[in-house]
Design an enzyme around this catalytic site. Structure first.
Site, mmCIF file in Angstrom:
data_model
loop_
_atom_site.group_PDB
_atom_site.id
_atom_site.type_symbol
_atom_site.label_atom_id
_atom_site.label_comp_id
_atom_site.label_asym_id
_atom_site.label_seq_id
_atom_site.Cartn_x
_atom_site.Cartn_y
_atom_site.Cartn_z
ATOM 1 N N LYS A 39 0.628 -1.242 0.090
ATOM 2 C CA LYS A 39 0.164 0.450 0.000
ATOM 3 C C LYS A 39 1.282 1.452 0.149
ATOM 4 C CE LYS A 39 -3.769 -0.620 2.132
ATOM 5 N NZ LYS A 39 -4.321 -1.124 3.073
ATOM 6 N N ARG A 108 -3.637 3.017 8.781
ATOM 7 C CA ARG A 108 -3.630 1.686 7.709
ATOM 8 C C ARG A 108 -2.701 0.662 8.192
ATOM 9 N NH1 ARG A 108 -6.438 3.676 1.999
ATOM 10 N NH2 ARG A 108 -7.498 1.248 2.456
ATOM 11 N N GLY A 117 -8.472 -7.196 4.464
ATOM 12 C CA GLY A 117 -9.167 -7.676 5.201
ATOM 13 C C GLY A 117 -8.725 -7.667 6.633
ATOM 14 N N MET A 119 -6.044 -7.515 8.000
ATOM 15 C CA MET A 119 -5.438 -6.465 9.526
ATOM 16 C C MET A 119 -6.082 -4.983 9.430
ATOM 17 S SD MET A 119 -1.254 -6.918 8.738
ATOM 18 C CE MET A 119 -1.110 -6.487 7.119
ATOM 19 N N ARG A 352 -2.870 -1.092 -6.257
ATOM 20 C CA ARG A 352 -1.994 -2.322 -6.670
ATOM 21 C C ARG A 352 -2.852 -3.337 -7.742
ATOM 22 N NH1 ARG A 352 -5.762 -4.767 -0.963
ATOM 23 N NH2 ARG A 352 -7.400 -5.033 -1.890
ATOM 24 N N HIS A 468 -15.966 -7.885 1.117
ATOM 25 C CA HIS A 468 -14.533 -8.860 1.309
ATOM 26 C C HIS A 468 -14.559 -9.714 0.777
ATOM 27 C CE1 HIS A 468 -13.620 -11.650 4.619
ATOM 28 N NE2 HIS A 468 -12.419 -10.833 4.400
ATOM 29 N N ARG A 648 8.357 -49.580 -12.629
ATOM 30 C CA ARG A 648 8.602 -50.262 -11.848
ATOM 31 C C ARG A 648 8.638 -51.559 -11.441
ATOM 32 N NH1 ARG A 648 7.007 -46.687 -7.024
ATOM 33 N NH2 ARG A 648 5.364 -48.680 -6.983
ATOM 34 N N GLU A 780 14.654 -43.191 -2.710
ATOM 35 C CA GLU A 780 12.698 -43.294 -2.286
ATOM 36 C C GLU A 780 13.892 -43.605 -0.587
ATOM 37 O OE1 GLU A 780 10.252 -46.422 -3.005
ATOM 38 O OE2 GLU A 780 11.961 -47.005 -4.799
ATOM 39 N N SER A 799 15.104 -41.875 -10.047
ATOM 40 C CA SER A 799 13.976 -41.686 -10.182
ATOM 41 C C SER A 799 13.533 -41.206 -8.594
ATOM 42 C CB SER A 799 12.816 -42.135 -10.877
ATOM 43 O OG SER A 799 11.776 -41.450 -10.433
ATOM 44 N N GLY A 801 11.141 -41.304 -5.746
ATOM 45 C CA GLY A 801 10.222 -41.305 -4.923
ATOM 46 C C GLY A 801 10.573 -40.737 -3.672
ATOM 47 N N ASN A 803 7.579 -38.968 -2.530
ATOM 48 C CA ASN A 803 6.737 -40.300 -0.912
ATOM 49 C C ASN A 803 7.158 -40.807 -0.106
ATOM 50 O OD1 ASN A 803 4.914 -38.650 -3.070
ATOM 51 N ND2 ASN A 803 3.750 -40.427 -3.619
ATOM 52 N N ASP A 804 7.419 -41.624 -0.765
ATOM 53 C CA ASP A 804 8.242 -42.373 0.665
ATOM 54 C C ASP A 804 9.390 -41.284 0.774
ATOM 55 O OD1 ASP A 804 6.779 -44.703 0.356
ATOM 56 O OD2 ASP A 804 8.352 -46.293 -0.927
ATOM 57 N N CYS A 867 8.865 -38.754 -9.432
ATOM 58 C CA CYS A 867 8.128 -40.124 -9.704
ATOM 59 C C CYS A 867 6.883 -39.624 -8.586
ATOM 60 C CB CYS A 867 7.978 -41.166 -10.433
ATOM 61 S SG CYS A 867 8.968 -41.991 -9.174
ATOM 62 N N TYR A 887 14.074 -34.312 -15.822
ATOM 63 C CA TYR A 887 11.634 -34.219 -15.789
ATOM 64 C C TYR A 887 11.255 -35.160 -14.795
ATOM 65 C CZ TYR A 887 12.607 -39.286 -15.193
ATOM 66 O OH TYR A 887 12.098 -40.906 -14.752
#
Length: 915
Positions: A39, A108, A117, A119, A352, A468, A648, A780, A799, A801, A803-804, A867, A887
């Protein structure tokens, strides 16, 4: 321009030498958002452009950080504020709170990133029992003066002194009821004077002190309140939702007041240089005569469209249109503008870069390229993968039978269906129980934020596109319909009455369309998005019936594909998914999970293989599985002809292919009690007991299973090799890659590789076909990442992994922790976002980076990919670009998102290099 000697303020404290904490609007510019907040920086920029901005000054974010760190304001701050206030008073020709001719100011907030809105703001600072009389005399309008005074006490009481805002609202409602009027503008000066007395009594009772009459005390307390609001619950919640850092702090803007509540020739409004919902050019915004700014954004009174201002005050309207054009050309983007007209004089209070819907973002980016305001690289920075994902969500079926019960303003698009709830607490509670809800309110306020986050969509009976509810919903990508005036919302009785008298009780299902503003009873069926139809190839850009939005998406995807370095593959386990992924732009398969090929009838074959007691039984099971696996791979190679397919080898936790131990125990017990034959079940139970694991995710799975069950991996490798040979014989171009899962040491991979190479050689000899099958591994496990240099000696590709890797790095069991304590961790700010959603750069990410570096030191041509589902997460894609992966691979639906973000990552990297 004055410069901050040390913007970082290395050592916090109440006394910081050589640091400038206050800037006049004439001293800053739009590039100082870190220091002056959005602002303040933009007020300074408009001032520099010569636009009509009320004079004022900005207290920096650094002052806020010192205050928040130490609990005290910097020692120099008061003197700096006094010096700037004195200069402001001299410029305006009056002093703060001067009894006969008071200078009034607003206080402000204004952080680097817009937090609408969240703050605090206080208007009309400087009014008191004495100066209100002087304001009335100077303005020639007693009603205006007392209206301004009651607003100050109301805002100050709630914001600074912590008084329950509903107490003021209830008193205001009772005043209107006593006068038998419906809007506050119908209260006269005498009514407002009485209201001021009531408001002051509320302050005295609730805050334990009188409303301060000293104008400087008002200002100083308001400044502290704005600083404190940075760490308010709603602000913290909003930052977590929007992933805004918690250590930025907020600036404070002290601005001389201009008044929109001086009568019919005054007013306040919000304008957009383009429609934030659609992106179309035109006159968009809201205007409210005889009002101050909070009346518009709070949605308390319904506004008129901005175009009506041309009829009400053509001079101001024409000037505003010219300023809007100036600002859009200067910022080269959609601008969101707040303005006030004081007795025919236009004043700019804020600008803004405006929040916009996902569709608007894509349309505007391409429009600005066509207008020559930005280039393709900048256009890519104006859209995000998260916005593209929103555009791929379904929409309501236009041909469905529906019961339309209302229409409001289409504030934020999307198709939302859920049970009506009438308060934020219920929205959160029901949502956590798995219910989909629509939050229904007369108007929302910042206290409703947690309910807005929990809801599928938001419906209000008041407010417009700049209220708002609308602004916050657009920022979050939530469906929103505002200003549905014909709907009577009764939050106390938890119900909504629609035209015709039908009552929607809490828990009744409703549907809202944020693209049209329509509200329906019941659940409306949905159909695929036109953007998905485009990616599926069912809608073609340039065709007569092509959707305008599809054209914009098509162009942005083309920009991204030209720019990106990262290739994008799919996680796909069958030909159908592979073909869809290819239509969505996949450049291969990065993960084919072969365990998914052993569901249904085949599950029993794997079970027999694992539980086999003799080599003959094992050989028979493998013999049955081989042709089935081969056919799976033939179909996959055909679907992805000419593109890499990473397969895999089997990697399920062992328990997924074994009978449930409890269920099997019950069967054996029942058979024994009935004295029925149960030799097979007993033998099976004994085998299951022998193989039972307390923690299967860390047990006999992946490469461990392949090494313990002879012939399992070699059967799969043979199926892959024979399928590749068959496709080659059919003039296809199979590009198979074999991935060994859960490797923790190079010796495991070496054993599997040696067996695989032997099988591949046998198939080559038998078929007379040359096969080039790359063999690599998943990274992994932390140990794999830490010994990546060694593992790369036996791997042609890695690759990740993730997640694991996230589970093993954190010590989390994903299936358990997300339901048990992740919600608490997110609420407490321990997580800004789930580490399963966006990669943990400091922990998991550091292992990825180190493993990639070590692997390539051993094998410079090592191919690197990811992956885990992080491969389709926008923020994570940028990280993978930075660490040099080749990739990313993700589910088919997320491929367009990954493509777009890969392009954006490349552009951002180029920008960093140039800097």
């Amino acid at each position: 321009m004055s410069e901050n000697k040390d913007p970082q303020v290395a050592e916090r404290g109440t006394s910081v030498e050589g640091v400038k904490f206050v800037y006049d609007f004439t001293e800053g510019n739009k590039d100082l958002k870190d220091l002056l907040g959005g602002k303040g920086a933009n007020l300074a920029e408009m001032t520099n452009l010569g636009l009509p901005v009320p004079p004022g000054f900005t207290i920096t974010t650094e002052a806020c950080k010192v205050y928040l760190d130490s609990g005290e304001e910097p020692a120099a701050l008061r003197d700096e504020v006094s010096a700037h206030l004195e200069a402001l008073e001299k410029k305006m020709g009056k002093k703060l709170g001067q009894p006969d001719n008071p200078l009034l100011v607003s206080v402000r907030s204004g952080a680097k990133f817009s937090m609408p809105g969240m703050m605090d703001t206080v208007l009309n600072i400087g009014l008191s029992d004495k100066s209100v009389q002087g304001l009335a005399k100077q303005a020639g309008d007693e009603r205006f003066a007392w209206d301004s005074y009651r607003r100050l006490i109301q805002m100050f009481g709630k914001t600074v002194l912590g008084v329950d805002g509903d107490l003021f609202e209830d008193a205001l409602e009772k005043a209107k009821e006593a006068k038998k009027v419906t809007v506050d503008t119908e209260l006269d000066a005498a009514d407002l004077k009485k209201l001021v007395t009531k408001f002051k009594k509320i302050v005295k009772t609730e805050a334990g002190r009188d409303f301060p009459q000293d104008p400087r005390e008002q200002m100083d307390l308001a400044i502290k309140a704005v600083f404190d609001s940075w760490n308010g619950e709603r602000a913290k919640l909003y930052r977590r939702q929007e992933r805004i850092p918690h250590d930025l702090g907020t600036a404070v803007n002290i601005c001389s007041m201009v008044f929109g509540n001086l009568g019919p020739d005054s007013g306040t409004g919000v304008a957009f240089t383009r429609d934030p919902a659609s992106g179309h050019q035109g006159v968009y915004g809201d205007y409210l005569q005889n009002a101050q700014g909070e009346d518009v954004v709070a949605g308390i009174r319904n506004t008129v469209p901005l175009a009506e201002l041309e009829r009400i005050d053509k001079k101001s309207y024409d000037q505003l249109m010219q300023i809007m054009e100036t600002l859009e050309n200067h910022y080269k983007d959609l601008c969101d503008i707040e303005f006030t007209i004081e007795r025919g004089q236009l004043w700019m209070l804020q600008t803004r870069v405006g929040k916009r819907t996902a569709g608007a973002a894509f349309r505007i980016a391409t429009q600005l390229v066509d207008q020559g305001l930005i280039d393709e690289a900048e256009a890519l920075q104006r859209v995000t993968g998260a916005q593209l994902a929103q555009l791929m969500f379904p929409r309501f079926d236009e041909n469905a039978k529906v019961e339309l019960v209302g229409r409001g303003i289409a504030a934020s698009p999307g198709a939302a269906v859920g049970k009506a709830v009438f308060d934020s607490y219920t929205a959160v509670k029901w949502s956590r129980s798995g219910e989909k809800v629509i939050l229904v309110r007369r108007e929302t306020n910042p206290d409703d934020l947690d309910g807005m986050i929990a809801a599928e969509g938001i419906l209000t009976s008041r407010g417009g596109k700049t209220s708002h509810a609308a602004v916050v919903a657009r920022g979050m990508g939530k469906t929103c319909v505002c200003g549905a005036e014909e709907l009577e919302v009764d939050t106390k009785r938890r119900r909504m009455t629609v035209p015709g008298g039908h009552v929607v009780e809490e828990g009744d299902v409703i549907s809202i369309d944020g693209s049209t503003g329509k509200v329906y009873l019941g659940e409306v069926p949905v159909v695929p998005s036109p953007v998905v139809e485009y990616f599926e190839g069912r809608m073609h850009p340039g065709a007569d019936d092509a959707d305008e939005l599809v054209e914009a998406v098509h162009r942005m995807m083309a920009f991204a594909d030209r720019k990106r370095r990262l290739r994008v593959r799919a996680n796909a386990d069958n030909a159908e998914d592979a073909l869809r992924a290819r239509r969505f732009g996949a450049q291969g398969i990065g993960l084919c999970r072969t365990e998914h090929m052993f569901l249904g009838d085949r599950r029993e074959m794997v079970e027999r293989l694992i539980l086999a007691d003799t080599e003959a039984e094992r050989e028979e099971s493998l013999k049955q599985l081989l042709p089935l696996q081969k056919q799976d791979f033939v179909e996959l190679f055909e679907a992805m002809d000419g593109l890499p397919v990473t397969i895999r080898l089997l990697d399920p936790p062992l328990h997924e292919f074994l009978p449930d131990i409890t269920e099997l125990s019950v069967r054996v017990a029942l058979a024994e009690s009935r004295q029925e034959p149960h030799e097979n079940e007993l033998r099976l139970l004994q085998a299951v007991h022998r193989l039972h694991e307390q923690n299967p995710m860390l047990g006999l799975r992946g490469v461990r299973l392949g090494l313990v069950v002879p012939g399992l991996f070699t059967m799969q490798v043979r199926a892959i090799a024979e399928a590749a040979a068959e496709r080659k014989a059919a003039k296809g171009d199979p590009r198979a890659e074999i991935m060994v899962p859960l490797v923790g040491t190079v010796q495991e991979l070496e054993i599997v590789r040696e067996e695989a190479d032997q099988v591949i050689a046998e198939v080559q000899a038998a078929t007379g076909t040359e096969l080039k099958l790359a063999i690599g591994t998943m990274i992994e496990l932390p140990r794999a990442a830490l010994t990546a240099g060694q593992i790369a000696e036996a791997a042609e590709f890695f690759s990740f992994g993730t997640n694991d890797l996230t589970q093993t790095v954190w010590g989390f069991s994903r299936d358990d922790v997300e339901a048990s304590f992740f919600t608490a961790y997110l609420e407490k700010g321990i997580f800004g976002v789930s580490p399963f959603e966006t990669i943990d750069k400091d922990g998991v990410g550091s292992l990825v980076k180190a493993a990639a570096k070590a692997g390539r030191q051993t094998r410079p041509d090592l191919k690197l990919g990811v992956c885990g589902e992080h491969g389709g997460d926008p923020e994570s894609v940028h990280f993978f670009h930075e660490v040099g992966l080749d990739y990313v691979s993700c589910s088919p639906f997320r491929i367009p998102v990954a493509r777009l973000e890969a392009g954006r990552a490349a552009v951002q990297a180029e920008g960093s290099d140039h800097r």
